[in-house]
Design a protein around this motif. Structure first.
Motif, PDB file in Angstrom:
ATOM      1  N   HIS A 152       0.828  -1.208   0.000  1.00  0.00           N
ATOM      2  CA  HIS A 152       0.000   0.000   0.000  1.00  0.00           C
ATOM      3  C   HIS A 152       0.863   1.260   0.000  1.00  0.00           C
ATOM      4  N   ASP A 202     -13.891   3.569   1.859  1.00  0.00           N
ATOM      5  CA  ASP A 202     -12.895   4.524   1.370  1.00  0.00           C
ATOM      6  C   ASP A 202     -12.194   4.000   0.127  1.00  0.00           C
ATOM      7  N   LYS A 203     -11.850   2.720   0.146  1.00  0.00           N
ATOM      8  CA  LYS A 203     -11.131   2.157  -0.993  1.00  0.00           C
ATOM      9  C   LYS A 203     -12.036   2.063  -2.214  1.00  0.00           C
ATOM     10  N   THR A 205     -14.633   3.976  -2.999  1.00  0.00           N
ATOM     11  CA  THR A 205     -14.864   5.287  -3.602  1.00  0.00           C
ATOM     12  C   THR A 205     -13.630   5.784  -4.346  1.00  0.00           C
ATOM     13  N   LYS A 206     -12.440   5.419  -3.854  1.00  0.00           N
ATOM     14  CA  LYS A 206     -11.215   5.819  -4.555  1.00  0.00           C
ATOM     15  C   LYS A 206     -11.146   5.155  -5.924  1.00  0.00           C
ATOM     16  N   LYS A 209     -13.500   6.735  -8.311  1.00  0.00           N
ATOM     17  CA  LYS A 209     -13.092   8.076  -8.724  1.00  0.00           C
ATOM     18  C   LYS A 209     -12.013   8.044  -9.798  1.00  0.00           C
ATOM     19  N   THR A 210     -11.220   6.979  -9.859  1.00  0.00           N
ATOM     20  CA  THR A 210     -10.038   7.015 -10.720  1.00  0.00           C
ATOM     21  C   THR A 210     -10.001   5.938 -11.798  1.00  0.00           C
ATOM     22  N   ASP A 228     -21.721   9.694  -1.942  1.00  0.00           N
ATOM     23  CA  ASP A 228     -20.268   9.644  -2.071  1.00  0.00           C
ATOM     24  C   ASP A 228     -19.847   8.859  -3.309  1.00  0.00           C
ATOM     25  N   ALA A 232     -17.895  10.337  -6.531  1.00  0.00           N
ATOM     26  CA  ALA A 232     -16.688   9.714  -7.082  1.00  0.00           C
ATOM     27  C   ALA A 232     -16.804   9.551  -8.598  1.00  0.00           C
ATOM     28  N   ASN A 236     -14.652  11.113 -11.887  1.00  0.00           N
ATOM     29  CA  ASN A 236     -13.888  10.151 -12.672  1.00  0.00           C
ATOM     30  C   ASN A 236     -13.713  10.657 -14.105  1.00  0.00           C
ATOM     31  N   ARG A 284     -10.819  19.558  -1.910  1.00  0.00           N
ATOM     32  CA  ARG A 284      -9.620  18.866  -2.403  1.00  0.00           C
ATOM     33  C   ARG A 284      -9.396  19.190  -3.882  1.00  0.00           C
ATOM     34  N   GLY A 287      -8.025  15.442  -9.094  1.00  0.00           N
ATOM     35  CA  GLY A 287      -6.842  14.630  -9.378  1.00  0.00           C
ATOM     36  C   GLY A 287      -6.078  15.080 -10.607  1.00  0.00           C
TER      37      GLY A 287
END
Length: 459
Positions: A152, A202-203, A205-206, A209-210, A228, A232, A236, A284, A287
Motif C-alpha cells: 500500500h 474509502d477504498k 470510492t477511490k 473516482k479514478t 459519495d 466519485a 472520474n 480537495r 486529481g
C-alpha cells in the motif's frame, strides 16, 4: 517543583544559550514536558542526544525516535532498543509536514525489517521513504498485515511484486495489491467494485473516482443511493458524457461540485452548474490538477479559471512562474492567497505580511520565520487593535528597547509573551516577567537571560 518553576524550566529548556550542563540536568528532571522541550530545538548538543538515546526512561528514548531534529545516526541507535514501543516509534520515524527529515542509514531499515515484533515491521512498512530492498523484504513478510501495508505504501510497486501479492492466500492482501495497481490493470475493476465489496468504503470510492469503469458499473454507481459514490463517478475522468450531464443536476451539492471541476469543461459549462465554494470551505484539488502541479499549461488554465477551487489547486504548485504568482497574489479568494504563501518558494513578501494580518487560523504565524518575510517597520503595528499585529513589533530589527518594554505591559498575554522572549527587553523587566507564571516560559527562553539566573532557576 511548583508550577511557576516548572514553567520557567520549560522555557529554559528551549533557551539557545543554555549550557550543555543545564540541558543535561533538565533531561534528568523526570518531567516529560521539560524533557520534550529540551529535545525540541534545532540546537541540541551531541552530549544531550547521547544522554537521551541511553536514558533509562523509554518515554525519553521515544522522544528521540520521532524527533525531526535528532540526527539520523542517533535515531539509528534505537533500532535494537529493548522496548518495543521505542522500536515502533523508530520505525515510524519523525513526522514533518514541510521539512525533509534525513533518512536512517540503510542498515537500520534492514534491522527493523527483521524485528521480531510484528508491530515494528508494520510501522516500517507504512513509510513511503524506505529503500526498495527493504520494501521487497516487507512485501514477503510472514504477517499479512505487514505485506498489505508494504504494498500500500509503495508508490509504484513493480510487476513481480504485485503479481505475487495478487495471488496471496489472504484476501485482504490481494485486495490491497489490486487497489494499488488498478489504474494500469482495468481488468481488476469489476471485482473491486462488486456490490459485496462496496462496504470497504474509502477504498471503493477511490476506485470509483479514478479507475476506467465499464458502462454498467459507471451507471450503477452514478445512480447509487450513497452520494459519495455518485460524487466519485462525477470526478472520474472516464465517466461517459451523458452520465456527467445527469450528475451535474444531482440534488447533492458535493456531486455537482465534483462535476464543476472536471477537466473537459469550458468556463461557460462550469458556470452553468449550480455549485458554490465558500471562503472557509475545504475543497480537495481534482486529481487531474493535483497530478500536474509541474505542468505549466494545466496550472495556467487553473490559475485563470473563474472556479475558486481550481485557482486554489494552482496555488498548491511550487512551480508557478512569476506572472501566475502575481496573479494569484491578488486573488479575491483568501484561501488562494493563503495556499500560495504556504506552497510557493517565492511568494511576494507583501503577500506574506497581508496574509498573516488577515489569517483567522491558528497557523497565521507559520510563515513568519521565512527569510523573505518583510520585517522593516513592523513597529508601525504596535498600536493596532489586533494583538497578533502588535506582537509583530518584536520582529522589527529596528524596534527600540523602550517599545519592547512598553509592549511587555500589553493587556494581551500573547503579546507580553512575545516581548518576554525578546533579547532587547531591559533586564529588570525581563526578570519581572520571569517571575510571572503567565510569561515565565517565554522569559526563561530569552537568550539574554543571564547565566547566573539560569543557575538559580535550576536550584
Amino acid at each position: 517543583m511548583d508550577k511557576l518553576n516548572q514553567a520557567q524550566l520549560i522555557g529554559l529548556a528551549q533557551n539557545p544559550n543554555a549550557p550543555t550542563s543545564t540541558l543535561l540536568a533538565l533531561l534528568g528532571t523526570g518531567d516529560h514536558e521539560i524533557q520534550r522541550r529540551v529535545l525540541s530545538t534545532p540546537h541540541v548538543p551531541a552530549q544531550v542526544w547521547d544522554a537521551a538515546v541511553t536514558h533509562p526512561d523509554e518515554h525519553v528514548r521515544r522522544m528521540v525516535a520521532n524527533n525531526r531534529y535528532a540526527p539520523p545516526e542517533q535515531r539509528a541507535r534505537l533500532v535494537t532498543d529493548p522496548a518495543a514501543d521505542v522500536r515502533i516509534a523508530t520505525a515510524q520515524g519523525p513526522s514533518a509536514l514541510r521539512e525533509t527529515v534525513p533518512p536512517l542509514p540503510e542498515h537500520a531499515y534492514a534491522v527493523l525489517a527483521e524485528d521480531a515484533d510484528r508491530r515494528v515491521r508494520e510501522a516500517l512498512a507504512g513509510r513511503h521513504d524506505i529503500p526498495p530492498s527493504t520494501r521487497r523484504t516487507l512485501c514477503a513478510d510472514q504477517d499479512p498485515g505487514v505485506r498489505a501495508a508494504a504494498v500500500h505504501a509503495w508508490p509504484d510497486p513493480p510487476d513481480d511484486i504485485t503479481d505475487r501479492l495478487l495471488a496471496d492466500p489472504v484476501p485482504s492482501v490481494r485486495r490491497t495489491a489490486a487497489l494499488k495497481v488498478v489504474a494500469r490493470r482495468p481488468e481488476l475493476v469489476p471485482a473491486l467494485l462488486a456490490d459485496d465489496e462496496l462496504d470497504d468504503y474509502d477504498k471503493a470510492t477511490k476506485v470509483a473516482k479514478t479507475a476506467r469503469l465499464d458502462r454498467e458499473t459507471a451507471l450503477r454507481l452514478a445512480r447509487h443511493e450513497d452520494p459519495d459514490f455518485r460524487e466519485a463517478v462525477a470526478a472520474n475522468p472516464h465517466t461517459p458524457a451523458d452520465l456527467v450531464a445527469e450528475l451535474a443536476r444531482d440534488p447533492e451539492h458535493e456531486v455537482r461540485l465534483a462535476v464543476s471541476m472536471r477537466p473537459e469543461l469550458t468556463e461557460e459549462q462550469r458556470a452553468a452548474i449550480d455549485y458554490h465554494v465558500a471562503p472557509k470551505d475545504f475543497v480537495r484539488p481534482p486529481g487531474w490538477a493535483w497530478e500536474r502541479l509541474d505542468d505549466l499549461q494545466t496550472m495556467r488554465r487553473c490559475a485563470t479559471s473563474a472556479h475558486p477551487a481550481l485557482r486554489r489547486a494552482a496555488a498548491y504548485s511550487p512551480y508557478l512562474p512569476p506572472d501566475l504568482v502575481d496573479l494569484l497574489a491578488e486573488d479575491d479568494d483568501f484561501s488562494v492567497r493563503l495556499l500560495l504563501t504556504e506552497h510557493h518558494p517565492s511568494p511576494p513578501p507583501a503577500l506574506l505580511l497581508s496574509t498573516l494580518l488577515e489569517n483567522p487560523f491558528i497557523s497565521r504565524f507559520d510563515e513568519l520565520s521565512r527569510p523573505e518575510f518583510p520585517r522593516e517597520n513592523l513597529r508601525r503595528f504596535a498600536t493596532s487593535d489586533d494583538p497578533g499585529a502588535r506582537a509583530l513589533a518584536a520582529h522589527d530589527p529596528d524596534a527600540p528597547p523602550d517599545l519592547i518594554e512598553r509592549l511587555s505591559h500589553d493587556p494581551d498575554p500573547g503579546v507580553r509573551r512575545v516581548m518576554a522572549s525578546d533579547p532587547r527587553l531591559p533586564r529588570p523587566r525581563l526578570l519581572a516577567l520571569l517571575a510571572d507564571r503567565e510569561t515565565a516560559t517565554a522569559a526563561a527562553a530569552n537568550p539574554a537571560l543571564p547565566r547566573e539566573v539560569m543557575t538559580a532557576l535550576m536550584t
